[in-house]
Write a protein that holds these residues in place. Structure first.
Motif, PDB file in Angstrom:
ATOM      1  N   THR A  18      -1.365  -7.536  -6.005  1.00 14.37           N
ATOM      2  CA  THR A  18      -0.009  -7.078  -6.345  1.00 14.37           C
ATOM      3  C   THR A  18      -0.019  -5.660  -6.907  1.00 14.37           C
ATOM      4  OG1 THR A  18       0.679  -9.342  -6.795  1.00 14.37           O
ATOM      5  CG2 THR A  18       2.017  -7.584  -7.779  1.00 14.37           C
ATOM      6  N   TYR A  19      -0.955  -5.359  -7.805  1.00 13.33           N
ATOM      7  CA  TYR A  19      -0.952  -4.056  -8.482  1.00 13.33           C
ATOM      8  C   TYR A  19      -1.918  -3.066  -7.841  1.00 13.33           C
ATOM      9  CZ  TYR A  19       1.555  -7.043 -11.584  1.00 13.33           C
ATOM     10  OH  TYR A  19       2.476  -7.937 -12.061  1.00 13.33           O
ATOM     11  N   ILE A  20      -2.874  -3.558  -7.111  1.00 12.16           N
ATOM     12  CA  ILE A  20      -3.830  -2.706  -6.399  1.00 12.16           C
ATOM     13  C   ILE A  20      -3.529  -2.898  -4.910  1.00 12.16           C
ATOM     14  CG2 ILE A  20      -6.274  -2.159  -6.097  1.00 12.16           C
ATOM     15  CD1 ILE A  20      -6.719  -3.466  -8.876  1.00 12.16           C
ATOM     16  N   ASP A  21      -2.367  -2.405  -4.524  1.00 11.09           N
ATOM     17  CA  ASP A  21      -1.791  -2.693  -3.213  1.00 11.09           C
ATOM     18  C   ASP A  21      -2.148  -1.631  -2.173  1.00 11.09           C
ATOM     19  OD1 ASP A  21      -0.151  -0.889  -4.597  1.00 11.09           O
ATOM     20  OD2 ASP A  21       1.708  -1.671  -3.720  1.00 11.09           O
ATOM     21  N   PHE A  22      -3.427  -1.597  -1.820  1.00  9.48           N
ATOM     22  CA  PHE A  22      -3.848  -0.599  -0.832  1.00  9.48           C
ATOM     23  C   PHE A  22      -3.419  -0.962   0.580  1.00  9.48           C
ATOM     24  CE2 PHE A  22      -7.712  -3.189  -1.484  1.00  9.48           C
ATOM     25  CZ  PHE A  22      -8.041  -3.548  -0.186  1.00  9.48           C
ATOM     26  N   ASP A  23      -2.748  -2.091   0.744  1.00  8.30           N
ATOM     27  CA  ASP A  23      -2.144  -2.406   2.034  1.00  8.30           C
ATOM     28  C   ASP A  23      -0.795  -1.717   2.214  1.00  8.30           C
ATOM     29  OD1 ASP A  23      -1.027  -3.997   0.016  1.00  8.30           O
ATOM     30  OD2 ASP A  23      -0.842  -5.769   1.297  1.00  8.30           O
ATOM     31  N   ARG A  48       2.351  -0.625 -10.034  1.00 11.82           N
ATOM     32  CA  ARG A  48       1.627  -0.823  -8.776  1.00 11.82           C
ATOM     33  C   ARG A  48       1.109   0.511  -8.252  1.00 11.82           C
ATOM     34  NH1 ARG A  48       6.300  -3.377  -7.388  1.00 11.82           N
ATOM     35  NH2 ARG A  48       6.599  -1.921  -5.671  1.00 11.82           N
ATOM     36  N   ALA A  49      -0.044   0.476  -7.601  1.00 12.22           N
ATOM     37  CA  ALA A  49      -0.632   1.692  -7.027  1.00 12.22           C
ATOM     38  C   ALA A  49       0.372   2.427  -6.141  1.00 12.22           C
ATOM     39  CB  ALA A  49      -1.888   1.332  -6.232  1.00 12.22           C
ATOM     40  N   SER A  50       1.105   1.693  -5.316  1.00  9.42           N
ATOM     41  CA  SER A  50       2.068   2.324  -4.413  1.00  9.42           C
ATOM     42  C   SER A  50       3.185   3.032  -5.173  1.00  9.42           C
ATOM     43  CB  SER A  50       2.649   1.294  -3.442  1.00  9.42           C
ATOM     44  OG  SER A  50       3.258   0.233  -4.152  1.00  9.42           O
ATOM     45  N   LEU A  74       1.759   6.369  -6.541  1.00 12.27           N
ATOM     46  CA  LEU A  74       1.691   7.377  -5.487  1.00 12.27           C
ATOM     47  C   LEU A  74       3.082   7.869  -5.111  1.00 12.27           C
ATOM     48  CD1 LEU A  74       0.013   9.029  -3.529  1.00 12.27           C
ATOM     49  CD2 LEU A  74       0.092   7.084  -1.936  1.00 12.27           C
ATOM     50  N   GLN A  75       4.033   6.977  -4.980  1.00 19.61           N
ATOM     51  CA  GLN A  75       5.388   7.362  -4.604  1.00 19.61           C
ATOM     52  C   GLN A  75       5.997   8.342  -5.600  1.00 19.61           C
ATOM     53  OE1 GLN A  75       8.178   4.097  -4.456  1.00 19.61           O
ATOM     54  NE2 GLN A  75       9.927   5.438  -4.122  1.00 19.61           N
ATOM     55  N   HIS A  76       5.851   8.059  -6.895  1.00 22.24           N
ATOM     56  CA  HIS A  76       6.493   8.872  -7.929  1.00 22.24           C
ATOM     57  C   HIS A  76       5.572   9.952  -8.495  1.00 22.24           C
ATOM     58  CE1 HIS A  76      10.039   6.371  -7.821  1.00 22.24           C
ATOM     59  NE2 HIS A  76       9.259   5.304  -7.883  1.00 22.24           N
ATOM     60  N   ARG A  77       4.284   9.912  -8.114  1.00 22.85           N
ATOM     61  CA  ARG A  77       3.290  10.896  -8.552  1.00 22.85           C
ATOM     62  C   ARG A  77       3.151  10.967 -10.058  1.00 22.85           C
ATOM     63  NH1 ARG A  77       0.178  13.724  -4.611  1.00 22.85           N
ATOM     64  NH2 ARG A  77       1.286  13.535  -2.669  1.00 22.85           N
ATOM     65  N   THR A  78       3.320   9.801 -10.722  1.00 23.71           N
ATOM     66  CA  THR A  78       3.168   9.734 -12.161  1.00 23.71           C
ATOM     67  C   THR A  78       2.740   8.327 -12.562  1.00 23.71           C
ATOM     68  OG1 THR A  78       4.207  10.227 -14.301  1.00 23.71           O
ATOM     69  CG2 THR A  78       5.594   9.134 -12.662  1.00 23.71           C
ATOM     70  N   GLY A  79       2.039   8.255 -13.692  1.00 23.55           N
ATOM     71  CA  GLY A  79       1.647   6.965 -14.229  1.00 23.55           C
ATOM     72  C   GLY A  79       0.921   7.140 -15.552  1.00 23.55           C
ATOM     73  N   PHE A  80       1.027   6.117 -16.407  1.00 25.72           N
ATOM     74  CA  PHE A  80       0.176   6.065 -17.588  1.00 25.72           C
ATOM     75  C   PHE A  80      -1.253   5.824 -17.112  1.00 25.72           C
ATOM     76  CE2 PHE A  80       4.129   5.653 -19.821  1.00 25.72           C
ATOM     77  CZ  PHE A  80       3.863   6.151 -21.093  1.00 25.72           C
ATOM     78  N   CYS A  81      -2.214   5.934 -17.996  1.00 22.86           N
ATOM     79  CA  CYS A  81      -3.623   5.732 -17.646  1.00 22.86           C
ATOM     80  C   CYS A  81      -3.836   4.426 -16.896  1.00 22.86           C
ATOM     81  CB  CYS A  81      -4.504   5.779 -18.887  1.00 22.86           C
ATOM     82  SG  CYS A  81      -4.057   4.568 -20.175  1.00 22.86           S
ATOM     83  N   TYR A  82      -3.154   3.374 -17.315  1.00 30.90           N
ATOM     84  CA  TYR A  82      -3.312   2.066 -16.686  1.00 30.90           C
ATOM     85  C   TYR A  82      -2.903   2.114 -15.219  1.00 30.90           C
ATOM     86  CZ  TYR A  82      -2.181   1.475 -21.647  1.00 30.90           C
ATOM     87  OH  TYR A  82      -2.096   1.626 -23.007  1.00 30.90           O
ATOM     88  N   HIS A 134      -4.908   1.839 -11.487  1.00 27.52           N
ATOM     89  CA  HIS A 134      -4.566   0.944 -10.380  1.00 27.52           C
ATOM     90  C   HIS A 134      -4.597   1.705  -9.059  1.00 27.52           C
ATOM     91  CE1 HIS A 134      -2.005  -1.493 -13.504  1.00 27.52           C
ATOM     92  NE2 HIS A 134      -3.306  -1.503 -13.777  1.00 27.52           N
ATOM     93  N   LEU A 135      -4.074   2.944  -9.054  1.00 26.65           N
ATOM     94  CA  LEU A 135      -4.105   3.748  -7.835  1.00 26.65           C
ATOM     95  C   LEU A 135      -5.534   4.111  -7.454  1.00 26.65           C
ATOM     96  CD1 LEU A 135      -2.814   5.269  -5.496  1.00 26.65           C
ATOM     97  CD2 LEU A 135      -2.449   7.208  -7.063  1.00 26.65           C
ATOM     98  N   LEU A 136      -6.342   4.517  -8.419  1.00 29.39           N
ATOM     99  CA  LEU A 136      -7.721   4.868  -8.091  1.00 29.39           C
ATOM    100  C   LEU A 136      -8.458   3.652  -7.529  1.00 29.39           C
ATOM    101  CD1 LEU A 136     -10.009   6.875  -7.913  1.00 29.39           C
ATOM    102  CD2 LEU A 136     -10.501   6.449 -10.340  1.00 29.39           C
ATOM    103  N   ALA A 137      -8.262   2.496  -8.123  1.00 31.89           N
ATOM    104  CA  ALA A 137      -8.891   1.281  -7.594  1.00 31.89           C
ATOM    105  C   ALA A 137      -8.438   1.020  -6.162  1.00 31.89           C
ATOM    106  CB  ALA A 137      -8.570   0.085  -8.481  1.00 31.89           C
ATOM    107  N   ALA A 138      -7.164   1.213  -5.889  1.00 34.61           N
ATOM    108  CA  ALA A 138      -6.645   0.970  -4.539  1.00 34.61           C
ATOM    109  C   ALA A 138      -7.265   1.921  -3.526  1.00 34.61           C
ATOM    110  CB  ALA A 138      -5.117   1.112  -4.543  1.00 34.61           C
TER     111      ALA A 138
END
Length: 192
Positions: free
Chosen positions: A9-14, A61-63, A66-74, A78-82
Motif C-alpha cells: 500500500t505505501y511502497i507502491d512501485f506498481d 504512499r510512494a506515489s 512522487l506526485q507532489h514532490r514532497t514528503g516528511f522523512c518517513y 517509502h519512495l526510496l524503498a519503492a
C-alpha cells in the motif's frame, strides 16, 4: 528477502509514475552501487522535505510523494524503498528515536532506509534531504546519516522493517497539514 522486494500500500512501485521513474533511474546504471546512488540522490535532492519547505499536502504512499514532490522523512523513505524494490534491490525501513529539540523530551521517530548490498549486507541510508547542518550521503561501507545519536534516550532502532510502522502511518494519515504532523510527530517509548 521477499518482504523487502514486495509492493504494498505505501511502497507502491506498481503505480505507473513510480515504475517509470524506477526504470529511468536504472537506465545505464553501471552496477548495484550506481543504481542505489541514483535512486538515493533523486529522493534526497529532488523530493523536498515537507517541514523544511513547509509544503502540503501531507504524503504517505510512494506515489503521492512522487506526485507532489514532497514528503516528511518517513514518506521519502517509502519512495526510496519503492524505487529500489522496483529494481530488485531488497530495501527496508529503519527508524531512529531523536530529541525534537537540542536534547531531552519530547522525542520523535526519524525515518530512513536500509538496502541489502550484495558486497556489504544491510546498509542504512537517509534521504531526508540535506540542509545546513544535515549532510547525508551514500558512502558504503561507511554510513553517512542525517542525524547522529547524541544522548541516552535517543536510539538507532536496530530493526529493518518491510513495512512502515503503524504509528508513522497513523501520524501522516491523521494530519491535514505539515503543521499538524509537526505537532504530533510519532514516537515509540523505550523499553527499560
Amino acid at each position: 528477502m521477499q518482504p523487502y522486494l514486495a509492493v504494498s500500500t505505501y511502497i507502491d512501485f506498481d503505480a505507473p509514475d513510480v515504475a517509470a521513474l524506477a526504470r529511468a533511474l536504472a537506465r545505464d546504471a553501471d552496477g548495484e552501487h550506481a543504481l542505489v546512488r541514483r535512486c538515493f540522490e533523486f529522493v534526497r535532492d529532488e523530493i523536498r522535505h515537507s517541514w523544511d519547505h513547509r509544503l502540503n499536502p501531507v504524503t504517505c504512499r510512494a506515489s503521492e510523494v512522487l506526485q507532489h514532490r514532497t514528503g516528511f522523512c518517513y514518506a521519502k523513505s517509502h519512495l526510496l524503498a519503492a524505487l529500489l524494490r522496483a529494481n530488485g534491490v531488497p530495501t527496508g525501513l529503519c527508524y531512529q528515536r531523536l530529541s525534537v529539540g537540542e536534547a531531552g523530551a519530547p522525542y520523535c521517530l526519524h525515518g530512513l532506509n536500509a538496502v541489502f548490498l550484495q558486497d556489504h549486507g544491510w546498509y542504512r541510508l537517509d534521504a531526508r534531504g540535506n540542509k545546513p547542518g544535515v549532510a547525508a550521503a551514500f558512502t558504503p561501507p561507511q554510513e553517512s546519516l542525517a542525524f547522529a545519536i547524541r544522548e541516552r534516550n535517543e536510539r538507532d532502532l536496530p530493526e529493518v522493517w518491510a513495512e512502515p510502522l503503524a504509528v508513522v502511518v497513523a501520524a501522516l494519515q491523521a494530519s491535514e497539514t505539515v503543521e499538524d504532523v509537526a505537532a504530533n510527530l510519532p514516537d515509540l517509548p523505550l523499553i527499560a
